[in-house]
Scaffold this active site. Structure first.
Site, PDB file in Angstrom:
ATOM      1  N   GLY A 143       5.119  -1.073   2.575  1.00  0.00           N
ATOM      2  CA  GLY A 143       4.286   0.107   2.382  1.00  0.00           C
ATOM      3  C   GLY A 143       5.055   1.413   2.366  1.00  0.00           C
ATOM      4  O   GLY A 143       6.111   1.555   2.984  1.00  0.00           O
ATOM      5  N   HIS A 170       0.810  -1.217   0.000  1.00  0.00           N
ATOM      6  CA  HIS A 170       0.000   0.000   0.000  1.00  0.00           C
ATOM      7  C   HIS A 170       0.845   1.271   0.000  1.00  0.00           C
ATOM      8  O   HIS A 170       1.904   1.337   0.601  1.00  0.00           O
ATOM      9  CB  HIS A 170      -0.930  -0.001   1.221  1.00  0.00           C
ATOM     10  CG  HIS A 170      -0.195  -0.101   2.538  1.00  0.00           C
ATOM     11  ND1 HIS A 170       0.287   0.985   3.213  1.00  0.00           N
ATOM     12  CD2 HIS A 170       0.143  -1.193   3.281  1.00  0.00           C
ATOM     13  CE1 HIS A 170       0.879   0.596   4.326  1.00  0.00           C
ATOM     14  NE2 HIS A 170       0.812  -0.729   4.392  1.00  0.00           N
ATOM     15  N   ASP A 171       0.364   2.257  -0.734  1.00  0.00           N
ATOM     16  CA  ASP A 171       0.911   3.621  -0.750  1.00  0.00           C
ATOM     17  C   ASP A 171       2.298   3.720  -1.376  1.00  0.00           C
ATOM     18  O   ASP A 171       2.963   4.744  -1.234  1.00  0.00           O
ATOM     19  CB  ASP A 171       0.943   4.217   0.670  1.00  0.00           C
ATOM     20  CG  ASP A 171      -0.430   4.215   1.319  1.00  0.00           C
ATOM     21  OD1 ASP A 171      -1.321   4.925   0.817  1.00  0.00           O
ATOM     22  OD2 ASP A 171      -0.626   3.482   2.315  1.00  0.00           O
TER      23      ASP A 171
END
Length: 260
Positions: free
Chosen positions: A141, A123-124
Site C-alpha cells: 500500500g 490500496h492507495d
C-alpha cells in the site's frame, strides 16, 4: 445483453457504464459502480467491483480481480476509488485494490502498462505510465512507481516506497526503501547497484547524460543522500541529474537504497 460483444453468461449490474466497442467474455461479473471506456476487453472470468473506472483499450485477462475491498484492516467500507488508465494489459490472476480513507481514497494506474500474471497492486498506490510488473510482483500500500519503472518477477515492494522514473528492479528483490530515478536495484534485501543503463539507452539518453548521472551517483555514495543532493542541487546540472536530485529532496516516509 443482446449485444453480441457481451457474452450471455456475463453478469452486469444495473448502473454499470459500458462504453462503445467494449467486449465482455464468458462469466465476467461487473459491479454497479464500474465504468468501462471505449474498446475495453474482458477476456473471461474477470470480476470488477467497487468504484472502478477503466479507460479505453485496456485488456484484462481471465481470473483477474479488480476493484475489490482493500486488504487493510482499517478499511471499514468507506467510499474509495480505483482508476485504471488506457491501453493497459492486465494478465491472469492480477489483483488491484481501491484506496483507503487514510491513504487519500484512490489507487491510480497510468497508461500503457503491463501487469503480468499474479501481480498485486495494493490500496492507495500511484502507478505511472508504461510500468511493467513481471509475474508475481507484490506492491504494498501507498507506494509510488513513476513512469517507465520495470519490476522483475517475484519481487516485493514495501509500503510507502517510492521508485523513481526509469528505475529497474531485478527479479527476486525485496525493496524496503526509495529507489532513485534510473537506478538499478537487486538483491534479496535489495541494494542500489548502479544505473539502469539499458533503460536509459532505450529512452535516448546521451553518453554525456549517462556520464553525468554516474558522476553524481558516485558523489551520492560518499555521504548522506539528502545532504549531498542539496549540495549538488546548487550547481548547474542537466535535466536527468536534476530529476534525480529533485526526487531525493522530495517528501518521503522511507530512506534510500544504497550500494551494498
Amino acid at each position: 445483453m443482446a449485444d453480441p460483444a457481451i457474452h450471455s453468461s456475463a453478469i452486469i449490474a444495473p448502473g454499470a457504464e459500458i462504453g462503445p466497442d467494449v467486449r465482455i467474455g464468458p462469466f465476467c461479473v461487473i459491479g454497479p459502480q464500474v465504468r468501462l471506456g471505449t474498446g475495453v476487453e474482458l477476456k473471461s472470468h474477470v470480476v470488477i467491483g467497487g468504484d472502478t473506472s477503466i479507460s479505453e483499450g485496456t485488456v484484462i485477462f481471465p481470473f483477474a480481480s479488480i476493484g475489490q475491498d482493500p486488504q487493510d484492516l482499517k478499511f471499514k467500507g468507506e467510499h474509495t476509488r480505483l482508476e485504471i488508465g488506457a491501453r493497459n494489459r492486465i494478465r491472469e490472476y492480477v489483483t488491484m485494490n481501491p484506496g483507503t480513507e487514510g491513504g487519500g481514497g484512490v489507487t491510480r494506474i497510468g497508461d500503457d502498462g503491463l501487469f503480468m500474471a499474479n501481480c498485486h497492486v495494493a490500496h492507495d498506490c500511484q502507478i505511472g505510465d508504461r510500468v511493467v510488473l513481471v509475474n508475481s510482483v507484490a506492491v504494498a500500500g501507498h507506494c509510488v512507481l513513476e513512469d517507465d519503472v520495470i519490476v522483475g518477477g517475484l519481487s516485493g515492494i514495501h509500503q510507502f516506497v517510492r521508485i523513481g522514473r526509469g528505475a529497474m528492479i531485478g527479479a527476486l528483490s525485496m525493496v524496503t526503501a526509495d529507489v532513485i530515478p534510473h537506478g538499478l536495484v537487486q538483491g534479496p534485501r535489495a541494494h542500489l547497484d548502479g544505473l539502469n543503463l539499458v533503460g536509459l539507452k532505450r529512452r535516448g539518453a546521451s553518453r554525456a547524460e549517462i556520464a553525468e548521472l554516474r558522476e553524481v551517483l558516485a558523489r551520492l555514495h560518499d555521504g548522506a543522500f539528502r545532504d549531498t543532493a542539496r549540495e549538488l542541487s546548487t550547481m548547474d546540472r542537466g535535466e536527468m541529474v536534476g530529476e534525480v536530485l529533485e526526487f531525493i529532496l522530495g517528501p518521503s516516509e522511507r530512506s534510500f537504497l544504497k550500494p551494498a
